[in-house]
Enzyme design. Structure first.
Site, PDB file in Angstrom:
ATOM      1  CE  LYS A   1      -2.064   2.730   3.276  1.00 15.90           C
ATOM      2  NZ  LYS A   1      -2.144   3.966   2.505  1.00 15.90           N
TER       3      LYS A   1
ATOM      4  CD  GLU B   1      13.715   1.168   9.128  1.00 18.58           C
ATOM      5  OE1 GLU B   1      14.120   2.071   9.884  1.00 18.58           O
ATOM      6  OE2 GLU B   1      14.375   0.145   8.882  1.00 18.58           O
TER       7      GLU B   1
ATOM      8  CB  CYS C   1      12.224   9.541   9.048  1.00 17.17           C
ATOM      9  SG  CYS C   1      13.159   8.632   7.844  1.00 17.17           S
TER      10      CYS C   1
ATOM     11  CD  GLU D   1       9.191  12.741  12.479  1.00 15.88           C
ATOM     12  OE1 GLU D   1       8.124  12.121  12.668  1.00 15.88           O
ATOM     13  OE2 GLU D   1      10.161  12.254  11.894  1.00 15.88           O
TER      14      GLU D   1
END
Ligand code: NAP
Ligand code: MG
Length: 498
Positions: free
Chosen positions: A192, A268, A303, A398
């Site tokens: 996906k 991850e 990231c 973040e």
């Protein structure tokens, strides 16, 4: 540098390329079983790009069935590794032959600057696929020292049907990081893409089929996290899920696994990565360039972005001056213009989230020596926020935008303590002329990748993944990625005489 086209040529190509809009299951494009679609938009303009098949649990189940069939009959898993290699290398050729088209698709879909798509994402896609294709016919398994009465073999086998759920920040590159080791190992996949960025995954599946990848081996099921991601996580016949995305969603996949068949899960996740610059750092212009790249590259939608600059006070003013200078090179604007280094934020929701941190910076009254403004409701200027404490919201969360928080420290020890004071542990950089100190720092920082005197993520030959809440269960890239997609089997043979 690849052969770039001109701005005019990219705009012309954008008008004419055909965009894939259906799911790709069992070797062919098909609509969602429900017939539903969702709108994919160009984040830079808000224009509609395509009505994409909005799949759900029924399509996932169908795709898993086809992936299972393909795995069990060995049409891929039992090919000689040479044959898998050849097909994956053929796919590399087709991706290169379609590079401009894929680059434009990627840029239109994600807002990424075309120069990055052409010069980083596509070459790295090919490089990743080649590396894993070339690996699979060169890996040896093991035997164990079990004495003369027996022989034991320790063999790797493909894990089976793998579910992959991807983020939107590097659609092609994350696709490569997942499919390259997974397909090379002999698994089949139900994948996906993020709903915002489905186009290039669908195009790659089509090219893979043209390269000779058998039907059912790589199935692309577009749709939302709820409608497609969750059914993948919960499916009883998926052997493993590999996921890249936020820590919050990663957590869900562990729950899905616990609630279903204990499928293996590799995650991850996010990061709030420190860039430490000590007083003795040399070549400050290069340091400033690297710090800017760490913070601003890919609009900060990365990231492993270096979003916390931890700078020793003796060097701070000089470094900030140079960062201000080099930040101006990160020009923001139309992603299709090769002159721009930064494009649009991925969508209006994410734009609003990043903009809220600029607002926060004003409210708190931080110094903002660079940037601080939004443009046209889709772009965020590269921004430097000074006077931040590591306990502040802006240093802990973040942001996933081009916003660098500057935290000033007095000593090396304080720098390390601040670097480690985060729930994340994906990546870190340290700049110093003192080799011993740099290695002490590399040992002391709890992160999956530590770079010295540069920003980066290593390369395809080095593992990538996170400590703490940045990752779980395995590493992408390198032979460790191959290991993610294989089970280890012991075969014990009795050799006793008689
Ligand atoms: P996200 O919201 O976690 O989405 C990632 C994927 O998970 C998307 O395909 C999403 O589907 C799907 N998803 C969302 N909710 C789900 C649910 N309840 N069940 C199953 N699947 C679900 O993350 P994102 O916003 O796309 O990406 C940004 C994040 O990824 C950042 O936090 C970043 O740090 C992280 N990231 C990490 C790495 C790494 O290698 N460590 C690399 C890149 C990005 P939709 O299509 O509905 O969004
Ligand atoms: Mg899009």
């Amino acid at each position: 540098m690849s052969d770039m086209l001109t701005y005019e040529e990219y705009k012309a190509l954008a008008k004419t390329i055909e965009l894939p809009d259906q799911a790709f299951i069992n070797g062919q494009f098909c609509p969602a079983a429900s017939g539903k679609t969702f709108v994919s938009t160009n984040p830079a303009t808000g224009d509609k790009l395509a009505d994409i098949a909005a799949c759900d649990a029924e399509d996932v189940d169908f795709a898993v069935g086809k992936a299972r069939e393909a795995f069990e009959d060995g049409r891929w898993s039992k090919l000689h590794p040479n044959e898998r290699k050849d097909i994956l290398l053929k796919l590399c050729e087709l991706v290169e032959a379609n590079a401009h088209e894929l680059a434009v698709m990627e840029s239109l879909d994600s807002g990424k600057p075309i120069s990055d798509c052409e010069n980083i994402d596509i070459p790295e896609f090919v490089h990743t696929l080649k590396w894993h294709a070339e690996l699979v016919d060169k890996i040896y398994d093991q035997t164990a020292p079990v004495g003369p009465g027996a022989m034991s073999m320790i063999v790797r086998e493909p894990v089976g049907v793998v579910g992959a759920v991807l983020p939107w920040n590097f659609p092609l590159l994350m696709l490569a990081w997942k499919i390259a080791p997974c397909l090379a190992a002999g698994c089949t996949m139900v994948l996906k893409p993020a709903a915002q960025t489905t186009l290039t995954a669908l195009k790659v599946a089509e090219l893979a089929s043209a390269a000779g990848l058998p039907a059912g081996v790589l199935n692309i099921v577009p749709g939302s996290g709820r409608e497609v991601g969750e059914p993948i996580g919960l499916h009883m016949d998926i052997d493993m899920v590999t996921f890249t995305g936020s820590t919050a969603t990663g957590r869900r996949f562990l729950n899905y696994s616990a609630q279903s068949n204990l499928k293996k899960v590799v995650l991850e996740l996010g990061g709030k990565n420190p860039c430490i610059v000590l007083d003795d750092a040399e070549r400050l212009d290069e340091v400033a360039q690297q710090v800017c790249a760490a913070a601003f590259w890919n609009m900060g939608e990365n990231c492993s972005a270096g979003s916390r600059l931890i700078v020793q006070k003796g060097i701070k003013d000089e470094l900030l001056e140079r960062i201000s200078h080099y930040a101006s090179e990160w020009t923001v604007g139309d992603p299709l213009n090769p002159a721009n280094a930064l494009g649009a934020m991925i969508d209006s929701g994410h734009f609003a989230k990043v903009a809220s941190y600029l607002e926060l910076a004003r409210e708190v009254g931080y110094e903002v020596p660079v940037g601080g403004e939004t443009m046209d409701g889709v772009y965020i200027q590269p921004t430097v926020v000074d006077g931040v404490k590591n306990s502040d919201k802006i240093a802990r969360e973040e942001i996933f935008g081009p916003v660098l928080s500057v935290i000033t420290v007095s000593t090396y020890e304080e720098a390390i303590a601040v670097a480690n004071d985060t729930e994340y542990g994906l990546a870190a950089s340290v700049f110093t002329a003192n080799a011993r100190k740099s290695l002490r720092a590399a040992q002391a920082i709890r992160a999956g990748t530590v770079t010295v005197n540069c920003f980066g993520e290593g390369d395809i030959s080095t593992p990538f993944g996170g400590y703490k809440q940045s990752g779980f269960g395995g590493r992408d890239n390198s032979i460790h990625a191959h290991d993610q997609y294989t089970e280890i089997k012991t075969i014990w043979v009795d050799l006793s005489a008689g």
